[in-house]
Motif scaffolding. Structure first.
Motif, PDB file in Angstrom:
ATOM      1  N   ILE A 136       0.833  -1.210   0.000  1.00 12.39           N
ATOM      2  CA  ILE A 136       0.000   0.000   0.000  1.00 12.39           C
ATOM      3  C   ILE A 136       0.864   1.256   0.000  1.00 12.39           C
ATOM      4  CG2 ILE A 136      -1.634   1.349   1.395  1.00 12.39           C
ATOM      5  CD1 ILE A 136      -2.798  -1.344   2.322  1.00 12.39           C
ATOM      6  N   LYS A 137       1.897   1.258   0.832  1.00 12.67           N
ATOM      7  CA  LYS A 137       2.778   2.423   0.896  1.00 12.67           C
ATOM      8  C   LYS A 137       3.534   2.607  -0.409  1.00 12.67           C
ATOM      9  CE  LYS A 137       6.406   4.537   3.712  1.00 12.67           C
ATOM     10  NZ  LYS A 137       7.275   4.399   4.897  1.00 12.67           N
ATOM     11  N   SER A 138       4.038   1.525  -0.987  1.00 10.14           N
ATOM     12  CA  SER A 138       4.790   1.601  -2.238  1.00 10.14           C
ATOM     13  C   SER A 138       3.931   2.105  -3.389  1.00 10.14           C
ATOM     14  CB  SER A 138       5.362   0.221  -2.588  1.00 10.14           C
ATOM     15  OG  SER A 138       6.015   0.231  -3.831  1.00 10.14           O
ATOM     16  N   ALA A 139       2.647   1.743  -3.374  1.00  6.68           N
ATOM     17  CA  ALA A 139       1.742   2.153  -4.439  1.00  6.68           C
ATOM     18  C   ALA A 139       1.271   3.600  -4.293  1.00  6.68           C
ATOM     19  CB  ALA A 139       0.534   1.216  -4.477  1.00  6.68           C
ATOM     20  N   GLY A 140       1.604   4.251  -3.189  1.00  5.97           N
ATOM     21  CA  GLY A 140       1.224   5.653  -2.993  1.00  5.97           C
ATOM     22  C   GLY A 140      -0.008   5.854  -2.139  1.00  5.97           C
ATOM     23  N   GLY A 141      -0.486   4.819  -1.499  1.00  2.84           N
ATOM     24  CA  GLY A 141      -1.705   4.929  -0.706  1.00  2.84           C
ATOM     25  C   GLY A 141      -1.581   5.890   0.458  1.00  2.84           C
ATOM     26  N   ILE A 142      -0.449   5.844   1.170  1.00  2.00           N
ATOM     27  CA  ILE A 142      -0.260   6.723   2.331  1.00  2.00           C
ATOM     28  C   ILE A 142      -0.157   8.179   1.883  1.00  2.00           C
ATOM     29  CG2 ILE A 142       1.187   7.235   4.313  1.00  2.00           C
ATOM     30  CD1 ILE A 142      -0.279   4.549   4.453  1.00  2.00           C
ATOM     31  N   ASP A 143       0.586   8.431   0.812  1.00  2.00           N
ATOM     32  CA  ASP A 143       0.708   9.804   0.298  1.00  2.00           C
ATOM     33  C   ASP A 143      -0.644  10.347  -0.137  1.00  2.00           C
ATOM     34  OD1 ASP A 143       3.428   9.873   0.742  1.00  2.00           O
ATOM     35  OD2 ASP A 143       3.934   9.153  -1.274  1.00  2.00           O
ATOM     36  N   TYR A 144      -1.459   9.506  -0.724  1.00  2.00           N
ATOM     37  CA  TYR A 144      -2.788   9.943  -1.162  1.00  2.00           C
ATOM     38  C   TYR A 144      -3.665  10.308   0.038  1.00  2.00           C
ATOM     39  CZ  TYR A 144      -7.399   9.886  -3.335  1.00  2.00           C
ATOM     40  OH  TYR A 144      -8.672  10.220  -3.762  1.00  2.00           O
ATOM     41  N   LEU A 145      -3.577   9.527   1.094  1.00  2.00           N
ATOM     42  CA  LEU A 145      -4.332   9.842   2.300  1.00  2.00           C
ATOM     43  C   LEU A 145      -3.949  11.211   2.851  1.00  2.00           C
ATOM     44  CD1 LEU A 145      -4.410   6.531   4.385  1.00  2.00           C
ATOM     45  CD2 LEU A 145      -6.370   7.767   3.451  1.00  2.00           C
ATOM     46  N   LEU A 146      -2.651  11.462   2.945  1.00  2.00           N
ATOM     47  CA  LEU A 146      -2.182  12.753   3.441  1.00  2.00           C
ATOM     48  C   LEU A 146      -2.681  13.887   2.566  1.00  2.00           C
ATOM     49  CD1 LEU A 146       1.524  11.872   4.357  1.00  2.00           C
ATOM     50  CD2 LEU A 146      -0.458  11.936   5.869  1.00  2.00           C
TER      51      LEU A 146
END
Length: 434
Positions: free
Chosen positions: A306-316
């Motif tokens: 999830i983090k590698s796919a950009g999920g955390i950045d999208y949440l922020l």
């Protein structure tokens, strides 16, 4: 975050979809059928991981599997697995030689039956505040909680929930907790400042929880007269006293457990058990941790995808897009760290991940660093305590032999703390508006 850094909604939701698949399979399906024992958490994680590797990620299959494997094999995850192995060996051997029964019997001599449940909560609060780690507290108290529940004729999940709640009291408040260190460093405030801001939120929640557990525990005391405390062997409580003393002294949890294993082994030999039998007890305990270890590895790999796919950045990106006013900014900080914690299952990582952007939000809307640090730490601990795939809950329920979702109905402290956070955010804003 600049315009060129913006992640399109379609790609962002796709990056988050493995977590949605997992929550749908485990939480939603279990809630619909009314039984959290039916859907194994390992199966839900496996399906979600397969979805993430096969659908969400791009590149060659070996590269995608590599991302998953590196996250699962991170040194922090492997260290946690070592803790699980040692905890399983200690818990099993201590139970088999009679240490657990002796400790329960002694406790029943000292405390009135109606105070066992709130007493377990207070013990977890004290130990976690001293140790600064929820994992160490769970290791020390979860096996005892299971036996206490059996002696009281109460659901095991109730006592385990009290231990988990108390464990996060200290994780949130202690000066030596890694979450306290991460929160204060990212926000640039002193630990004593964060403590003063934190205690105003935490103390009411702890008091409410203690009172609630007094009333809840008083309904489960009918089994007490049947116990035989006089039959207990007092010296068998030594391994647990050693575990608690070393934990309170701040010794590394791996060393604490190793010392506990050595002491229990020596007591077992003195009590007539042969060395091979004691090794068999330890082996059985280690084997019992197998499912927990698999879940830990699968969850870490999934969250890495999830983090590698950009999920955390999208949440922020999404959560900081529409902030209005100081109260909204505080709510955003709490939501940011909470949702990131939901996706990472690690409260320290969640604080570090959201720390910089939370500091920028605080400066923009005039929120003090101590309040922001308090919100980060408290909100992350609330989520970490409630998710069934968090390391603390997985370890506590594995040691107690119950489902990771079983403590949910009795998790008084995290919910009381969530209410306290909400009141804190609203009350501070009202005072400023006057």
């Amino acid at each position: 975050m600049t315009h060129t850094d913006l992640i399109p909604s379609r790609r962002g939701w796709l990056a988050l979809s493995p977590m949605i698949v997992f929550l749908t399979l485990y939480v939603a399906v279990s809630a619909m059928i009314g039984d959290f024992y039916k859907m194994p958490i390992a199966v839900a994680l496996t399906v979600a991981s397969a979805w993430g590797i096969g659908v969400v990620m791009r590149g060659g299959l070996s590269d995608r599997i590599g991302v998953f494997s590196r996250a699962a094999g991170h040194s922090d995850i492997l260290y946690m697995i070592w803790i699980f192995v040692l905890a399983g060996a200690f818990a099993s051997m201590a139970k088999e030689i009679g240490a657990v029964d002796a400790t329960v019997a002694l406790t029943l001599r000292v405390f009135p039956p109606q105070l066992l449940l709130p007493g377990m909560f207070l013990a977890a609060c004290f130990i976690s505040l001293s140790v600064g780690t929820s994992v160490g507290t769970v290791v020390a108290l979860a096996p005892l909680a299971a036996e206490m529940a059996g002696a009281a004729g109460a659901p095991t999940a109730m006592y385990v929930a009290a231990v988990i709640g108390g464990a996060f009291f200290g994780d949130n408040l202690s000066f030596i907790s890694d979450t306290t260190i991460a929160a204060t460093r990212t926000q640039g405030c002193r630990m004593d400042e964060k403590f003063r801001a934190n205690i105003r939120i935490v103390a009411p929640a702890a008091l409410v929880s203690f009172i609630a557990y007094v009333f809840i525990g008083s309904d489960f005391t009918t089994a007490m007269p049947g116990l035989s405390p006089a039959a207990a062997t007092p010296w068998l409580i030594a391994p647990y006293l050693l575990i608690i003393a070393l934990a309170v002294a701040g010794i590394n949890v791996a060393i604490v457990l190793s010392a506990g294993i050595a002491a229990t082994f020596a007591l077992g030999l003195a009590g007539g058990h042969d060395a091979l039998t004691l090794c068999g007890y330890m082996g059985a305990g280690i084997d019992s941790m197998g499912n927990l270890i698999i879940i830990t590895l699968m969850a870490a790999g999934l969250l890495g995808v999830i983090k590698s796919a950009g999920g955390i950045d999208y949440l922020l990106q999404r959560l900081t897009a529409r902030i209005s006013g100081a109260r909204g900014a505080q709510a955003c900080v709490a939501a940011l760290v909470g949702i990131v914690n939901l996706c990472t299952a690690n409260n320290t990582v969640a604080i570090i991940t959201t720390g910089a952007i939370s500091r920028d939000i605080a400066r923009t809307y005039g929120i003090t660093p101590r309040k922001t640090a308090s919100l980060l730490d408290t909100a992350s601990c609330i989520v970490q305590a409630l998710i069934p795939y968090g390391a603390q809950t997985l370890l506590a329920t594995a040691l107690a032999g119950i489902s990771p979702a079983a403590p949910w109905p009795y998790m008084v402290y995290p919910w009381a703390l969530a209410v306290s956070v909400g009141i804190s955010v609203a009350w501070v804003r009202k005072k400023r508006e006057k």
